[in-house]
Design a protein around this motif. Structure first.
Motif, PDB file in Angstrom:
ATOM      1  N   SER A  34      31.347  44.229  13.390  1.00 25.88           N
ATOM      2  CA  SER A  34      31.800  43.022  13.894  1.00 25.88           C
ATOM      3  C   SER A  34      30.936  41.833  13.290  1.00 25.88           C
ATOM      4  CB  SER A  34      31.664  43.258  15.456  1.00 25.88           C
ATOM      5  OG  SER A  34      30.454  43.640  15.817  1.00 25.88           O
ATOM      6  N   SER A  35      29.793  42.152  13.039  1.00 22.87           N
ATOM      7  CA  SER A  35      28.732  41.101  12.421  1.00 22.87           C
ATOM      8  C   SER A  35      27.900  41.817  11.226  1.00 22.87           C
ATOM      9  CB  SER A  35      27.896  40.351  13.658  1.00 22.87           C
ATOM     10  OG  SER A  35      27.267  41.391  14.130  1.00 22.87           O
ATOM     11  N   PHE A  37      25.351  43.130   8.553  1.00 20.58           N
ATOM     12  CA  PHE A  37      25.606  44.105   7.478  1.00 20.58           C
ATOM     13  C   PHE A  37      26.813  44.679   7.360  1.00 20.58           C
ATOM     14  CE2 PHE A  37      20.611  44.573   7.422  1.00 20.58           C
ATOM     15  CZ  PHE A  37      20.512  43.691   6.583  1.00 20.58           C
ATOM     16  N   ARG A  57      32.534  48.116  18.705  1.00 19.87           N
ATOM     17  CA  ARG A  57      32.570  48.672  20.190  1.00 19.87           C
ATOM     18  C   ARG A  57      33.353  47.775  20.877  1.00 19.87           C
ATOM     19  NH1 ARG A  57      26.500  47.269  22.185  1.00 19.87           N
ATOM     20  NH2 ARG A  57      26.189  45.293  21.084  1.00 19.87           N
ATOM     21  N   ARG A  61      35.677  41.401  19.746  1.00 18.51           N
ATOM     22  CA  ARG A  61      34.723  40.506  18.554  1.00 18.51           C
ATOM     23  C   ARG A  61      35.213  40.817  17.430  1.00 18.51           C
ATOM     24  NH1 ARG A  61      30.656  38.637  18.949  1.00 18.51           N
ATOM     25  NH2 ARG A  61      29.812  40.012  17.093  1.00 18.51           N
ATOM     26  N   ASP A  84      32.408  52.685  20.074  1.00 16.37           N
ATOM     27  CA  ASP A  84      31.074  52.454  20.479  1.00 16.37           C
ATOM     28  C   ASP A  84      30.356  53.582  20.181  1.00 16.37           C
ATOM     29  OD1 ASP A  84      28.854  52.610  22.150  1.00 16.37           O
ATOM     30  OD2 ASP A  84      29.490  51.604  23.601  1.00 16.37           O
ATOM     31  N   VAL A  85      29.519  53.913  19.236  1.00 11.98           N
ATOM     32  CA  VAL A  85      28.934  54.621  18.672  1.00 11.98           C
ATOM     33  C   VAL A  85      27.835  55.757  19.716  1.00 11.98           C
ATOM     34  CG1 VAL A  85      28.483  54.054  16.298  1.00 11.98           C
ATOM     35  CG2 VAL A  85      26.665  53.333  17.968  1.00 11.98           C
ATOM     36  N   ASN A 111      26.006  52.153  10.535  1.00 11.99           N
ATOM     37  CA  ASN A 111      25.130  50.678  10.499  1.00 11.99           C
ATOM     38  C   ASN A 111      24.869  50.350  11.800  1.00 11.99           C
ATOM     39  OD1 ASN A 111      24.636  47.861   9.422  1.00 11.99           O
ATOM     40  ND2 ASN A 111      26.417  47.508  10.687  1.00 11.99           N
ATOM     41  N   TYR A 176      11.872  50.509  18.327  1.00 13.22           N
ATOM     42  CA  TYR A 176      12.800  50.265  16.956  1.00 13.22           C
ATOM     43  C   TYR A 176      12.242  51.336  15.942  1.00 13.22           C
ATOM     44  CZ  TYR A 176      15.441  47.972  13.384  1.00 13.22           C
ATOM     45  OH  TYR A 176      16.270  47.396  11.992  1.00 13.22           O
ATOM     46  N   GLY A 207      14.264  44.839   4.691  1.00 15.45           N
ATOM     47  CA  GLY A 207      13.314  43.808   5.287  1.00 15.45           C
ATOM     48  C   GLY A 207      13.981  43.054   6.210  1.00 15.45           C
ATOM     49  N   PHE A 209      16.633  40.339   7.163  1.00 15.29           N
ATOM     50  CA  PHE A 209      17.836  39.601   6.603  1.00 15.29           C
ATOM     51  C   PHE A 209      18.458  38.678   7.756  1.00 15.29           C
ATOM     52  CE2 PHE A 209      16.727  42.505   3.511  1.00 15.29           C
ATOM     53  CZ  PHE A 209      17.374  42.081   2.350  1.00 15.29           C
ATOM     54  N   THR A 211      20.931  37.940  10.032  1.00 18.72           N
ATOM     55  CA  THR A 211      22.129  38.380  10.879  1.00 18.72           C
ATOM     56  C   THR A 211      21.924  38.314  12.462  1.00 18.72           C
ATOM     57  OG1 THR A 211      21.333  40.601  11.475  1.00 18.72           O
ATOM     58  CG2 THR A 211      22.338  40.411   9.245  1.00 18.72           C
ATOM     59  N   ASN A 217      22.058  39.565  19.420  1.00 16.50           N
ATOM     60  CA  ASN A 217      21.853  40.871  19.569  1.00 16.50           C
ATOM     61  C   ASN A 217      20.440  41.386  20.006  1.00 16.50           C
ATOM     62  OD1 ASN A 217      24.360  42.054  19.649  1.00 16.50           O
ATOM     63  ND2 ASN A 217      24.722  42.572  17.684  1.00 16.50           N
TER      64      ASN A 217
HETATM   65  N1  LIG Z   1      18.929  42.186  10.008  1.00 14.31           N
HETATM   66  C1  LIG Z   1      17.910  42.873   9.524  1.00 14.31           C
HETATM   67  O1  LIG Z   1      16.828  42.053   9.312  1.00 14.31           O
HETATM   68  C2  LIG Z   1      17.721  44.321   9.566  1.00 14.31           C
HETATM   69  C3  LIG Z   1      16.764  44.813   8.914  1.00 14.31           C
HETATM   70  C4  LIG Z   1      16.570  46.170   8.754  1.00 14.31           C
HETATM   71  C5  LIG Z   1      17.416  46.993   9.525  1.00 14.31           C
HETATM   72  N2  LIG Z   1      18.558  46.423  10.018  1.00 14.31           N
HETATM   73  C6  LIG Z   1      19.572  47.386  10.539  1.00 14.31           C
HETATM   74  O2  LIG Z   1      20.898  47.037  10.101  1.00 14.31           O
HETATM   75  C7  LIG Z   1      21.896  47.355  10.907  1.00 14.31           C
HETATM   76  C8  LIG Z   1      23.026  46.164  11.341  1.00 14.31           C
HETATM   77  O3  LIG Z   1      22.423  45.296  12.115  1.00 14.31           O
HETATM   78  P1  LIG Z   1      22.391  43.658  11.465  1.00 14.31           P
HETATM   79  O4  LIG Z   1      21.226  43.107  10.945  1.00 14.31           O
HETATM   80  O5  LIG Z   1      23.647  43.404  10.717  1.00 14.31           O
HETATM   81  O6  LIG Z   1      22.762  42.836  12.947  1.00 14.31           O
HETATM   82  P2  LIG Z   1      23.923  42.561  13.747  1.00 14.31           P
HETATM   83  O7  LIG Z   1      24.620  41.274  12.958  1.00 14.31           O
HETATM   84  O8  LIG Z   1      23.192  42.524  15.119  1.00 14.31           O
HETATM   85  O9  LIG Z   1      24.948  43.877  13.769  1.00 14.31           O
HETATM   86  C9  LIG Z   1      24.577  45.124  14.516  1.00 14.31           C
HETATM   87  C10 LIG Z   1      25.908  45.454  14.724  1.00 14.31           C
HETATM   88  O10 LIG Z   1      25.859  46.657  15.576  1.00 14.31           O
HETATM   89  C11 LIG Z   1      26.834  46.819  16.556  1.00 14.31           C
HETATM   90  N3  LIG Z   1      26.550  47.538  17.536  1.00 14.31           N
HETATM   91  C12 LIG Z   1      25.354  47.497  18.322  1.00 14.31           C
HETATM   92  N4  LIG Z   1      25.427  48.433  19.244  1.00 14.31           N
HETATM   93  C13 LIG Z   1      26.558  49.264  19.087  1.00 14.31           C
HETATM   94  C14 LIG Z   1      27.283  50.354  19.719  1.00 14.31           C
HETATM   95  N5  LIG Z   1      26.747  51.001  20.825  1.00 14.31           N
HETATM   96  N6  LIG Z   1      28.407  50.656  19.110  1.00 14.31           N
HETATM   97  C15 LIG Z   1      28.971  49.924  18.023  1.00 14.31           C
HETATM   98  N7  LIG Z   1      28.274  49.026  17.450  1.00 14.31           N
HETATM   99  C16 LIG Z   1      27.371  48.659  18.211  1.00 14.31           C
HETATM  100  C17 LIG Z   1      26.939  45.300  17.049  1.00 14.31           C
HETATM  101  O11 LIG Z   1      28.307  45.051  17.792  1.00 14.31           O
HETATM  102  P3  LIG Z   1      28.366  44.045  18.648  1.00 14.31           P
HETATM  103  O12 LIG Z   1      28.918  42.689  17.714  1.00 14.31           O
HETATM  104  O13 LIG Z   1      29.347  44.276  19.684  1.00 14.31           O
HETATM  105  O14 LIG Z   1      27.175  43.524  19.173  1.00 14.31           O
HETATM  106  C18 LIG Z   1      26.940  44.703  15.399  1.00 14.31           C
HETATM  107  O15 LIG Z   1      28.124  44.723  14.957  1.00 14.31           O
HETATM  108  C19 LIG Z   1      21.243  47.766  12.225  1.00 14.31           C
HETATM  109  O16 LIG Z   1      21.062  49.157  12.155  1.00 14.31           O
HETATM  110  C20 LIG Z   1      19.833  47.366  12.195  1.00 14.31           C
HETATM  111  O17 LIG Z   1      18.880  48.080  12.673  1.00 14.31           O
HETATM  112  C21 LIG Z   1      18.865  44.997  10.174  1.00 14.31           C
END
Ligand SMILES: NC(=O)c1ccc[n+]([C@@H]2O[C@H](COP(=O)([O-])OP(=O)(O)OC[C@H]3O[C@@H](n4cnc5c(N)ncnc54)[C@H](OP(=O)(O)O)[C@@H]3O)[C@@H](O)[C@H]2O)c1
Length: 308
Positions: A34-35, A37, A57, A61, A84-85, A111, A176, A207, A209, A211, A217
């Motif tokens: 939904s958002s 990566f 989930r 959205r 919902d994972v 993801n 985390y 690192g 990014f 988002t 979140n």
């Molecule tokens: N951005 C960074 O800096 C960064 C760096 C390292 C690693 N990561 C990792 O990248 C991955 C994606 O995060 P993002 O940065 O793209 O952030 P994000 O935009 O907040 O995306 C997170 C996604 O995970 C979903 N989510 C959370 N809990 C869930 C659940 N129980 N079931 C299904 N979906 C769920 C969210 O859904 P909703 O829209 O419903 O909330 C959202 O679609 C994560 O694993 C994060 O740890 C991010």
């Protein structure tokens, strides 16, 4: 025949190495689409001809993904399904649905995730478990549910979106760190176990990014919120210094780079185990590798803002 190969007179050609179009669309399943990566990887793969099962989930959205798919002209290659994972019944139902299909599943991208902020002492057991449930146990559960299919096929890529926080631990995000370190260890062992079946397990280690993980979140533990709200508390100055340092680092990279990297990895028949991405991630790994442990530890401590 190899799953990504076509045959000509001189023998099999790996379409991913040659960068020639896929003869039949490949299918990828992505969690948390939904958002961030997840959304960008969905669009990127669809643009490259993949059929993408984009899961989220909360289907309410899906608006951003639908709009991005429309403007990229790839809406017909994206199938949005609820997952919902952390919901085992939904995982089982989705795996059963995919098992029934005549087409293979070429890739799974685990993801979905979030980050819990708070010093280790200020995160409750329940909050710590919630963090590990989403970032580790859920990724393991989704993978296990689809493993019988992958093993029957004897091919497929399983990509785990980990983090540089799964390699280097830093103050304020111990929960985390724990979830991503667990994901790293589990995935590394899984990679060895699946090697005879030809299934590739890969860890992506971004690192910082730009988002929604930093905004919409972002989750802050209850005790941390109470300390922040308190008029005076022995831990408040520590928390304030840490928060100010985190907030001062506003320069975050373009998340499209991560989506592009995932797309390249999914076309690589022999991907590495780990792909760190982002100058901050590369810098941290380089420093950890070359510096004596004590000096590296001091560097992390000083950079975190908690040092007096
Ligand atoms: N951005 C960074 O800096 C960064 C760096 C390292 C690693 N990561 C990792 O990248 C991955 C994606 O995060 P993002 O940065 O793209 O952030 P994000 O935009 O907040 O995306 C997170 C996604 O995970 C979903 N989510 C959370 N809990 C869930 C659940 N129980 N079931 C299904 N979906 C769920 C969210 O859904 P909703 O829209 O419903 O909330 C959202 O679609 C994560 O694993 C994060 O740890 C991010």
């Amino acid at each position: 025949m190899l799953p990504y190969c076509t045959v000509n007179k001189t023998g099999p050609i790996d379409s991913r190495k040659q960068n020639i179009p896929m003869t039949t669309p490949h299918t990828a399943l992505i969690t948390g689409a939904s958002s961030g990566f997840g959304l960008l990887t969905t669009i990127t793969l669809a643009r490259k001809g993949w059929h993408v099962i984009a899961t989220m989930r909360d289907l309410a959205r899906r608006g951003h993904l639908d709009a991005a798919a429309q403007s990229a002209g790839v809406a017909d290659r994206i199938e949005v399904l609820q997952l919902d994972v952390t919901n085992n019944a939904q995982i089982a139902a989705l795996a059963a649905l995919i098992e029934q299909r005549p087409t293979p599943l070429n890739a799974l991208v685990n993801n979905a995730g979030f980050a819990m902020a708070g010093f280790a002492a200020d995160v409750s057991d329940q909050e710590l478990r919630r963090q590990l449930d989403t970032n580790f146990f859920a990724a393991a559960a989704v993978t296990r549910a689809l493993l019988p299919l992958f093993e029957r096929q004897r091919f497929g890529h399983i990509v785990m979106v980990s983090s540089i926080s799964g390699r280097v631990a830093t103050p304020g995000i111990s929960s985390y760190n724990a979830s991503k370190f667990a994901l790293e260890g589990w995935s590394e062992a899984l990679r060895h176990e699946l090697r005879p079946s030809g299934i590739k397990v890969v860890l992506i280690e971004p690192g910082a990014f730009e988002t929604d993980i930093w905004t919409r979140n972002a989750v802050i533990s209850e005790a941390t919120q109470a300390i922040a709200a308190a008029a005076d508390s022995p831990r408040k100055s520590l928390l304030t210094r840490w928060r100010d340092r985190v907030q001062s680092r506003t320069k975050r990279a373009d998340p499209q780079l991560v989506a592009d990297l995932i797309a390249v990895i999914l076309r690589n028949p022999n991907p590495k185990l780990r792909y760190a991405i982002g100058t901050d991630a590369w810098g941290a790994l380089f420093a950890k590798k070359i510096l004596p442990a004590g000096i590296f530890e001091n560097m992390v401590y000083k950079n975190s803002g908690i040092a007096n």
